[in-house]
Design a protein around this motif. Sequence first.
Motif, PDB file in Angstrom:
ATOM      1  N   ASP A  70      -3.362  43.231  45.069  1.00  0.00           N
ATOM      2  CA  ASP A  70      -2.849  42.832  46.375  1.00  0.00           C
ATOM      3  C   ASP A  70      -3.504  41.521  46.781  1.00  0.00           C
ATOM      4  O   ASP A  70      -4.626  41.242  46.431  1.00  0.00           O
ATOM      5  CB  ASP A  70      -3.194  43.896  47.434  1.00  0.00           C
ATOM      6  CG  ASP A  70      -2.498  45.209  47.163  1.00  0.00           C
ATOM      7  OD1 ASP A  70      -1.369  45.182  46.676  1.00  0.00           O
ATOM      8  OD2 ASP A  70      -3.105  46.264  47.444  1.00  0.00           O
ATOM      9  N   THR A  72      -4.467  39.285  50.215  1.00  0.00           N
ATOM     10  CA  THR A  72      -4.537  39.384  51.663  1.00  0.00           C
ATOM     11  C   THR A  72      -3.966  38.167  52.348  1.00  0.00           C
ATOM     12  O   THR A  72      -3.568  38.245  53.494  1.00  0.00           O
ATOM     13  CB  THR A  72      -5.995  39.561  52.133  1.00  0.00           C
ATOM     14  OG1 THR A  72      -6.720  38.392  51.787  1.00  0.00           O
ATOM     15  CG2 THR A  72      -6.624  40.787  51.546  1.00  0.00           C
ATOM     16  N   HIS A  79      -2.589  42.495  56.296  1.00  0.00           N
ATOM     17  CA  HIS A  79      -2.381  42.932  54.917  1.00  0.00           C
ATOM     18  C   HIS A  79      -2.550  44.445  54.805  1.00  0.00           C
ATOM     19  O   HIS A  79      -1.726  45.124  54.185  1.00  0.00           O
ATOM     20  CB  HIS A  79      -3.361  42.216  53.991  1.00  0.00           C
ATOM     21  CG  HIS A  79      -3.366  42.761  52.611  1.00  0.00           C
ATOM     22  ND1 HIS A  79      -2.320  42.591  51.736  1.00  0.00           N
ATOM     23  CD2 HIS A  79      -4.275  43.523  51.953  1.00  0.00           C
ATOM     24  CE1 HIS A  79      -2.603  43.212  50.607  1.00  0.00           C
ATOM     25  NE2 HIS A  79      -3.774  43.781  50.717  1.00  0.00           N
ATOM     26  N   LEU A  80      -3.603  44.980  55.416  1.00  0.00           N
ATOM     27  CA  LEU A  80      -3.832  46.423  55.331  1.00  0.00           C
ATOM     28  C   LEU A  80      -2.743  47.209  56.043  1.00  0.00           C
ATOM     29  O   LEU A  80      -2.360  48.284  55.591  1.00  0.00           O
ATOM     30  CB  LEU A  80      -5.215  46.778  55.876  1.00  0.00           C
ATOM     31  CG  LEU A  80      -6.360  46.367  54.961  1.00  0.00           C
ATOM     32  CD1 LEU A  80      -7.694  46.597  55.643  1.00  0.00           C
ATOM     33  CD2 LEU A  80      -6.311  47.097  53.625  1.00  0.00           C
ATOM     34  N   ASP A  82       0.317  46.250  56.168  1.00  0.00           N
ATOM     35  CA  ASP A  82       1.428  46.193  55.210  1.00  0.00           C
ATOM     36  C   ASP A  82       1.234  47.229  54.111  1.00  0.00           C
ATOM     37  O   ASP A  82       2.171  47.938  53.733  1.00  0.00           O
ATOM     38  CB  ASP A  82       1.549  44.801  54.593  1.00  0.00           C
ATOM     39  CG  ASP A  82       2.043  43.751  55.570  1.00  0.00           C
ATOM     40  OD1 ASP A  82       2.556  44.126  56.654  1.00  0.00           O
ATOM     41  OD2 ASP A  82       1.897  42.549  55.259  1.00  0.00           O
ATOM     42  N   VAL A  83       0.017  47.318  53.583  1.00  0.00           N
ATOM     43  CA  VAL A  83      -0.286  48.308  52.539  1.00  0.00           C
ATOM     44  C   VAL A  83      -0.039  49.710  53.083  1.00  0.00           C
ATOM     45  O   VAL A  83       0.583  50.549  52.425  1.00  0.00           O
ATOM     46  CB  VAL A  83      -1.747  48.163  52.043  1.00  0.00           C
ATOM     47  CG1 VAL A  83      -2.157  49.353  51.180  1.00  0.00           C
ATOM     48  CG2 VAL A  83      -1.924  46.863  51.289  1.00  0.00           C
ATOM     49  N   VAL A  86       3.603  50.470  53.196  1.00  0.00           N
ATOM     50  CA  VAL A  86       4.138  50.773  51.865  1.00  0.00           C
ATOM     51  C   VAL A  86       3.743  52.186  51.458  1.00  0.00           C
ATOM     52  O   VAL A  86       4.560  52.947  50.947  1.00  0.00           O
ATOM     53  CB  VAL A  86       3.634  49.746  50.822  1.00  0.00           C
ATOM     54  CG1 VAL A  86       3.928  50.203  49.406  1.00  0.00           C
ATOM     55  CG2 VAL A  86       4.248  48.380  51.084  1.00  0.00           C
ATOM     56  N   ARG A  87       2.494  52.561  51.696  1.00  0.00           N
ATOM     57  CA  ARG A  87       2.018  53.890  51.295  1.00  0.00           C
ATOM     58  C   ARG A  87       2.680  55.006  52.103  1.00  0.00           C
ATOM     59  O   ARG A  87       2.786  56.134  51.639  1.00  0.00           O
ATOM     60  CB  ARG A  87       0.496  53.991  51.416  1.00  0.00           C
ATOM     61  CG  ARG A  87      -0.274  53.061  50.499  1.00  0.00           C
ATOM     62  CD  ARG A  87       0.072  53.285  49.030  1.00  0.00           C
ATOM     63  NE  ARG A  87      -0.677  52.395  48.176  1.00  0.00           N
ATOM     64  CZ  ARG A  87      -0.148  51.382  47.522  1.00  0.00           C
ATOM     65  NH1 ARG A  87       1.138  51.128  47.609  1.00  0.00           N
ATOM     66  NH2 ARG A  87      -0.886  50.620  46.746  1.00  0.00           N
ATOM     67  N   THR A  95       2.715  53.386  40.882  1.00  0.00           N
ATOM     68  CA  THR A  95       1.710  54.000  41.752  1.00  0.00           C
ATOM     69  C   THR A  95       1.804  55.514  41.673  1.00  0.00           C
ATOM     70  O   THR A  95       0.799  56.211  41.551  1.00  0.00           O
ATOM     71  CB  THR A  95       1.898  53.536  43.211  1.00  0.00           C
ATOM     72  OG1 THR A  95       1.819  52.115  43.252  1.00  0.00           O
ATOM     73  CG2 THR A  95       0.843  54.135  44.118  1.00  0.00           C
ATOM     74  N   ARG A 119     -10.107  46.451  44.967  1.00  0.00           N
ATOM     75  CA  ARG A 119      -9.648  46.407  46.361  1.00  0.00           C
ATOM     76  C   ARG A 119     -10.845  46.434  47.315  1.00  0.00           C
ATOM     77  O   ARG A 119     -10.877  45.715  48.304  1.00  0.00           O
ATOM     78  CB  ARG A 119      -8.723  47.593  46.686  1.00  0.00           C
ATOM     79  CG  ARG A 119      -7.488  47.709  45.829  1.00  0.00           C
ATOM     80  CD  ARG A 119      -6.346  46.758  46.157  1.00  0.00           C
ATOM     81  NE  ARG A 119      -6.550  45.356  45.901  1.00  0.00           N
ATOM     82  CZ  ARG A 119      -6.516  44.751  44.708  1.00  0.00           C
ATOM     83  NH1 ARG A 119      -6.307  45.428  43.627  1.00  0.00           N
ATOM     84  NH2 ARG A 119      -6.713  43.449  44.607  1.00  0.00           N
ATOM     85  N   THR A 147      -1.981  58.511  51.135  1.00  0.00           N
ATOM     86  CA  THR A 147      -0.925  58.444  50.123  1.00  0.00           C
ATOM     87  C   THR A 147      -0.736  59.802  49.446  1.00  0.00           C
ATOM     88  O   THR A 147       0.377  60.298  49.305  1.00  0.00           O
ATOM     89  CB  THR A 147      -1.267  57.374  49.056  1.00  0.00           C
ATOM     90  OG1 THR A 147      -1.412  56.110  49.709  1.00  0.00           O
ATOM     91  CG2 THR A 147      -0.211  57.292  47.985  1.00  0.00           C
TER      92      THR A 147
END
Length: 185
Positions: A70, A72, A79-80, A82-83, A86-87, A95, A119, A147
């Motif tokens: 990833d 940032t 960014h987090l 966004d992560v 996604v999760r 994944t 990470r 997740t």
Amino acid sequence: MDEPTTRAAKRAATAQRILEAAQVEFGEHGLEATTVRAIAGRAGVDPSLVIQHYGSKSDLFAIAARLDGDSTGGDVSGHLFDVLGVRLSGLPPETRALVRSMLTAPEATRAMKDFLDERVRNLARTSDDADAELRAALTVSSILGLTIARHFLELDALADISESQIDTVLRPWLTAALGEDGGDG
């Protein structure tokens, strides 16, 4: 989409079909329970082609479960978030394959540990806080736990998270985990 016409293009298309089939199979069944025959069947090829293209089931798993790093782009919180988004939505097949297999297959354990350690290091470098590495590890671990709880355990409380809940509950939680007060640092 046009059918590949050259021998090299056909070979590449077959390899890609096998890889995509492997990601789905590993994601659904894990490394141990997935067979070369099942991958070949899903890809619509002879099992010998799986081995011809990728060498072994373990070699194919290593490629199928590879996670891209990833970036940032300087905005750590953004960014987090966004992560996290996604999760909370669907997981990419690579994944899913890696998470499903990480506790039973040493190859997956190593791959996941290496990915998560990277990470943590990247996130820790964004802060001068004395506890930056610990905060980063807790944040990364929490996102991994979320997740697993949402996509594999299918925890009821995580099944229908709304955008409003992401904004009012998850964002403040993540910001607090990073030791931020809502600012940029």
